[in-house]
Design an enzyme around this catalytic site. Structure first.
Site: not given
Lengths: 321, 321
Positions: A51, A303
């Site tokens: 992110k 991720s």
């Protein structure tokens, strides 16, 4: 629409700021899956997840006046920490609006990066209204978690780096929540001219994107229950959907037990801490949910790694007992 | 005595076989310690620990006839898995002698690499006697866990790579059990001509090496109780002691609680799984047990990651409750 040039521009902005995370391989994994698996370890990214790429790229794209006035985000999770860290690097203020019952650890981590955390009661207050009021009063710019061209382009650098470092891919797997990560990565790998099949992975209870792609339009589901707290979005983004409709091969789903099993595999075999949402691509491979020809080259974005030891232990215990 | 040339010879034998493990850094860690910390992630080494380096180098140094006859090791831990894997690469047999009450997971992992596991009752049988009989009957060559020039040279490649990849070090920290890892690494970094202070770390209950260096001769302690199962050796090796007496700056000790705290730090901040013995160098830094000048460059060998999730969770729970 976001293009490869936008991802390359994000790459230039992130150079020397974001970590160029390693691509890891495992003989055990390759044998088990019958393919060549290339794991992009975004658990090592700053703030603990991919992110940061999108958040930083968005802040870097603002005018100095916008940026100096400060930014605003709605999130109780990885996006909150990413925006807080990006703002601290630019020495500007970040305000993060979080539900008052968000885990204290997430609020604490966000504050530790220097952000102001504002809580609201998710049952009686409207966070959009709170955010709008704050943004107007203080002249803050909203950093959306996924539905924004600069955010999508930033996330795409994960896919771009993976191909640069590991070579062309037959398949690319990434988790799908709002769809920003996989949209950006699809733009990157398709833009590089390869025939890569880009496949998204959702928890089976959170398959709003799968349903939407089948229906040809964005479908909203009730807020899904899943251990993958990072993947609990109920509707595809508008901009991400436009990209993913054009670029994705398909979406596959995994169960919570498969996610937790993949977290165990990461611990035992890869020596990596990966959070429930972050491990979705690997879980799909281990569960046999992805059709592969022998010896195909498969990229997987791991991720994020923001799962504290207590939650990690509770999750593993929940399926072993 | 082992020299830099021996470590370089081991490096050549290991090229393309052992993993050249990453050197990881963490801004959070640097801020907390006030120095520049360079973590050599041997948790990513084949078999899950640095032990593969020494075991493979030893097997590679045997004559083909010796090697083809098969090898023997005593171990219930990381050395067992390392010898088993090295033997499988050379397509020869490994026999590992383990106490019958060794954790089933360790025996299973060793068998999974293709070794024959022979168990003995540690209270009524003499493992040396069992080993000698086996070695004679089957003409097996013993692969010692630490007290062997080829094993020491192999382990030294971890230190050599760290300096090659990260640059000169002011300090190098490594766990000390039999003393092979730190001896090999000291040979490497001192051989490269730097003034690096090489500092060993032991559990406070397993400080046979610290006591021996102070006394100037090898001291035997009762088999120590510590969570660091990989560091439960009761006496320095003869050959490793000769090297370490000449090359080490000092030995510092850490408590079990400090080891477990460092494992938590690895999980939360580094997203790495490190076993209790493997984290000793980092634990010493976090505990402030190592005197550092500001901004010194400190290499740390994170030597292994073989701790299953159940044990990891039990250990963390043991100090949080």
């Amino acid at each position: 629409m976001v293009g490869l040039d936008d991802v390359r521009a994000a790459e230039a902005r992130l150079a020397g700021i974001a970590h160029r995370t390693q691509v890891l391989t495992s003989r055990t994994l390759d044998r088990r899956v019958g393919a060549s698996i290339l794991l992009k370890a975004e658990v090592f990214q700053r703030s603990g997840s991919f992110k940061f790429r999108g958040a930083y790229n968005k802040l870097a794209s603002l005018t100095p006046a916008q940026r100096d006035a400060g930014v605003l985000a709605f999130s109780s999770g990885n996006h909150a920490q990413a925006v807080a860290l990006a703002a601290s690097i630019f020495r500007t203020g970040a305000t993060v609006v979080m539900p008052s019952d968000a885990p204290e650890g997430k609020a604490a981590a966000t504050r530790a990066y220097g952000a102001a955390v504002i809580t609201y009661d998710r049952y009686t207050e409207d966070r959009e209204e709170i955010g709008r009021r704050l943004a107007e009063k203080r002249n803050l710019t909203l950093v959306p978690p996924f539905d924004d061209p600069q955010v999508i382009a930033g996330q795409g650098t994960a896919g771009l780096e993976l191909v640069q470092d590991a070579g062309p891919l037959d398949v690319l797997l990434a988790p799908v929540s709002g769809g920003g990560l996989i949209a950006g990565c699809a733009v990157a790998v398709k833009g590089l001219g390869s025939g890569t099949r880009v496949i998204g992975v959702e928890p089976e209870t959170a398959d709003d994107y799968r349903q939407s792609l089948l229906a040809g339009s964005r479908i909203t589901i009730p807020v899904p229950r899943t251990v993958a707290d990072a993947l609990q979005v109920a509707q595809p983004g508008e901009l991400t959907f436009a990209h993913n409709q054009a670029l994705l091969h398909s979406i596959v789903t995994v169960s919570d037990a498969e996610l937790i099993g993949a977290m165990r595999f990461c611990h035992e075999r890869l020596k990596l801490v990966v959070e429930p949402g972050g491990v979705a691509g690997l879980a799909a491979l281990l569960a046999g949910a992805v059709q592969l020809a022998p010896a195909e080259r498969v990229g997987v974005i791991l991720s994020g790694g923001n799962v504290d030891p207590e939650r990690f232990c509770r999750l593993l215990h929940s399926i072993s007992s």
